[in-house]
Write a protein that holds these residues in place. Structure first.
Motif, PDB file in Angstrom:
ATOM      1  N   HIS A 501       0.812  -1.213   0.000  1.00  0.00           N
ATOM      2  CA  HIS A 501       0.000   0.000   0.000  1.00  0.00           C
ATOM      3  C   HIS A 501       0.846   1.263   0.000  1.00  0.00           C
ATOM      4  O   HIS A 501       0.330   2.331  -0.301  1.00  0.00           O
ATOM      5  N   MET A 534      -2.072   7.406   4.547  1.00  0.00           N
ATOM      6  CA  MET A 534      -3.514   7.158   4.587  1.00  0.00           C
ATOM      7  C   MET A 534      -4.223   8.351   5.210  1.00  0.00           C
ATOM      8  O   MET A 534      -3.630   9.127   5.976  1.00  0.00           O
ATOM      9  N   ASP A 537      -9.739   8.579   8.084  1.00  0.00           N
ATOM     10  CA  ASP A 537     -10.814   7.586   7.977  1.00  0.00           C
ATOM     11  C   ASP A 537     -10.258   6.213   7.646  1.00  0.00           C
ATOM     12  O   ASP A 537     -10.722   5.185   8.159  1.00  0.00           O
ATOM     13  N   GLN A 538      -9.247   6.177   6.765  1.00  0.00           N
ATOM     14  CA  GLN A 538      -8.655   4.890   6.408  1.00  0.00           C
ATOM     15  C   GLN A 538      -7.950   4.256   7.611  1.00  0.00           C
ATOM     16  O   GLN A 538      -8.025   3.045   7.829  1.00  0.00           O
ATOM     17  N   SER A 541     -10.540   2.806   9.955  1.00  0.00           N
ATOM     18  CA  SER A 541     -11.193   1.608   9.436  1.00  0.00           C
ATOM     19  C   SER A 541     -10.331   0.360   9.607  1.00  0.00           C
ATOM     20  O   SER A 541     -10.835  -0.750   9.679  1.00  0.00           O
ATOM     21  N   HIS A 548     -13.972  -5.640   7.154  1.00  0.00           N
ATOM     22  CA  HIS A 548     -12.917  -4.999   6.384  1.00  0.00           C
ATOM     23  C   HIS A 548     -12.903  -5.560   4.949  1.00  0.00           C
ATOM     24  O   HIS A 548     -12.921  -6.769   4.759  1.00  0.00           O
ATOM     25  N   SER A 551      -8.191  -5.013  -0.258  1.00  0.00           N
ATOM     26  CA  SER A 551      -7.814  -4.325  -1.498  1.00  0.00           C
ATOM     27  C   SER A 551      -7.331  -5.350  -2.508  1.00  0.00           C
ATOM     28  O   SER A 551      -7.256  -6.534  -2.233  1.00  0.00           O
TER      29      SER A 551
END
Length: 606
Positions: A501, A534, A537-538, A541, A548, A551
């Motif tokens: 990520h 990030m 909010d990410q 989460s 969840h 990705s």
């Protein structure tokens, strides 16, 4: 047959034993204490009755006169202090001052400060009602003409006297206070000098009613006795139930009291006989009265007190000895049972519970013993159930890690073979073998920090072959932390997220840093990267309870999985915290207890 029937008849000892076992503690206490109390009350009542009835009235009257005399002296002393203040103000300040050329405010203020506990206001008025001085600073109330007040005229008419009013709410001055002050006003005529001429004026002193009330309110006159004060005209100055009298909820025999001279009287009021003693207060015409109802007459004679004390003490001594013996018979079994209960309360559920004493205590002891055994069984069942549930949850979370990483690594190997990078594929397979050797760890869930770091180092080696020139990494750990305990497969999912990520779309400047440190009894792992970062909010989460969504690449459940495994094993106080900003990278802190791996009680599995 006769022999058989004979054997069924209970013996005397058996009956006695059965009765002793069935005798209740309530019945025993009732019988023993009732008998002893009745005997004590009967003896003391007969012995005291004759003496009490002979001397009661005479003693009470004598005591009332003594108390009334003491209170009268206290009130006289208090009023003399006020009158001395009045003399000091007049002869020491006002009479020697020329008010046309000087002010006496500072001298009056000094005397006020020395007496402000008992004085509310000091004022000097002209004969025309003009306020010449006032301490503390105040002014006459708007629209008030003091010359029309009764006390003003009386003072100017009888210039040689001191005049006292009855208690009232201070109404003359505006002193910027929202509260109402009860005062008794003292006034006297004074001579005021203006240049070469003199004229009459009035010196006014507001006495705090509370200071006089304090002298009178704490006087005790025996059971139901009380003291009150009236003026010569029969106006009430003080009464312990003054508010009730003013609101009409009770009355006092004030009309008759106004005609009494100093002495003792016996009167009937409200249907009850009572003794009244009267003493006059000098300078004021006030009368101080004590009232003792006949039904509340106390015993006050010294000889009678000593006699009562002796008799009561004798009976109490006998009663204490009897009750001590009785109490020991009753309470000793209870104390033994209490020791057993305290031991159970402290967690010693295997304690042998005491079962002696009366029937109720024996029954209670058996019930407590049975309860302790059931509690112990339930606790053992709960612990076993909780441990089984925790192990099941932990194993479920653990099983999610290995297949996930294996699938991603096999994708890497396939990709290398497809791109004819055979040697690199061999190196990846070798690293993968080392990786899974640590992953298996003979079924252990807790491994040393050293092995966990080696595990993630093999993983980063594999990923560097996959993402050539995409990122670099560093691993820092002090020697003292390598032997501490760590959760297996804890770092790899977090590093995986940092790569997929954070680094996948970078051009070769990616950096991943892993640092381990110890702070006292806490162990911290810090994983940071300079990737894409990030949003808030990410970040929220990742650790939330909401489902969840994975990705396209990376561990969709990795971060939450690691956090839950840490909390399951070490407790809710430990776990992950994440700091991240878009385009600035991500920093993850792992918090564990600093525990030696060699001393871990559960090295073979969760």
């Amino acid at each position: 047959m006769d022999q058989e029937n004979y054997s069924q008849v209970p013996t005397t000892s058996q009956v006695s034993e059965a009765l002793s076992e069935k005798t209740s503690i309530r019945y025993t206490i009732f019988i023993y204490f009732t008998v002893s109390a009745l005997v004590a009350m009967l003896l003391s009542g007969v012995a005291l009755y004759v003496q009490m009835s002979r001397q009661l009235t005479a003693v009470v009257q004598e005591e009332s006169q003594v108390v009334l005399g003491q209170v009268k002296r206290s009130v006289d002393s208090y009023l003399r202090t006020i009158m001395k203040l009045s003399d000091s103000l007049y002869y020491g300040v006002i009479k020697n001052a020329d008010l046309s050329a000087e002010t006496v405010n500072s001298q009056i203020t000094l005397l006020y400060d020395n007496n402000k506990d008992s004085i509310a206001n000091i004022a000097l008025l002209s004969k025309n009602g003009e306020l010449l001085e006032a301490v503390p600073a105040a002014r006459l109330k708007t629209g008030l003409d003091v010359t029309q007040e009764e006390w003003f005229g009386n003072t100017l008419e009888r210039t040689d006297n001191l005049h006292f009013t009855t208690p009232h709410v201070q109404y003359i001055f505006d002193n910027n206070e929202n509260q109402y002050r009860w005062v008794i006003t003292l006034t006297r005529a004074v001579e005021i000098t203006h240049g070469t001429s003199t004229d009459q004026g009035i010196l006014l002193i507001d006495i705090r009613y509370s200071s006089l009330q304090q002298i009178l309110e704490n006087i005790a006159l025996g059971n139901q006795g009380y003291l009150y004060m009236i003026s010569g005209a029969g106006q009430l100055i003080y009464h312990p139930r003054m508010q009730l009298i003013e609101t009409g909820q009770m009355t006092e025999n004030i009309h008759a009291a106004a005609g009494y001279r100093d002495g003792s009287y016996r009167e009937k009021y409200g249907g009850d006989m009572r003794d009244v003693s009267v003493k006059s207060i000098g300078y004021t015409g006030w009368k101080l009265l004590s009232v003792t109802p006949e039904k509340g007459l106390p015993l006050s004679n010294l000889k009678m007190r000593l006699f009562v004390v002796f008799v009561v003490a004798s009976f109490l001594l006998v009663l204490v000895l009897i009750n001590a013996f009785i109490s020991s018979r009753i309470t000793n079994p209870i104390k033994e049972l209490e020791k057993s209960v305290n031991a159970i309360e402290a967690g010693e559920l295997d304690t042998q519970v005491y079962m002696g004493g009366s029937y109720e205590i024996q029954h209670l002891g058996r019930s407590i013993g049975d309860m302790a055994k059931r509690i112990k069984m339930l606790m053992e069942d709960i612990v076993a159930e909780h441990e089984s549930k925790r192990k099941s949850e932990f194993d479920t979370l653990q099983s999610q890690i290995n297949p996930h990483f294996l699938y991603n690594t096999l994708d890497i190997i396939v990709w290398m073979i497809e791109n004819e990078q055979k040697q690199q594929a061999v190196n990846v397979v070798t690293a993968l073998a080392r990786f899974f050797r640590i992953s298996l760890s003979k079924g252990k869930s807790i491994i040393p920090v050293r092995d966990e770091l080696e595990h993630v180092r093999n993983y980063l080696t594999i990923q560097q072959m996959r993402f050539k020139n995409k990122f670099t990494y560093t691993i820092e750990a002090e020697e003292e932390v390598l032997g501490l305990a760590s959760l297996k497969l804890m770092l790899q999912p977090l590093v995986e997220n940092a790569i997929y990520h954070g680094m996948e779309f970078m051009d070769g400047d990616g950096q991943i840093s892993l640092r381990v440190r110890r702070e006292a009894k806490e162990l911290w792992f810090e994983i940071s990267d300079n990737g894409l970062g990030m949003t808030k909010d990410q970040v929220e989460s990742l650790l939330s309870e909401a489902p969840h969504v994975s990705s396209r690449r990376g561990s969709g459940i990795g971060v939450k999985n690691v956090n839950e495994r840490i909390k399951l094993y070490f407790g809710d106080h430990y776990g992950l915290s994440i700091e991240s900003e878009p385009d600035e990278g991500t920093r993850i802190l792992i918090h564990l207890p600093a525990q030696s791996y060699a001393k871990m009680p559960d090295k073979e599995g969760a």
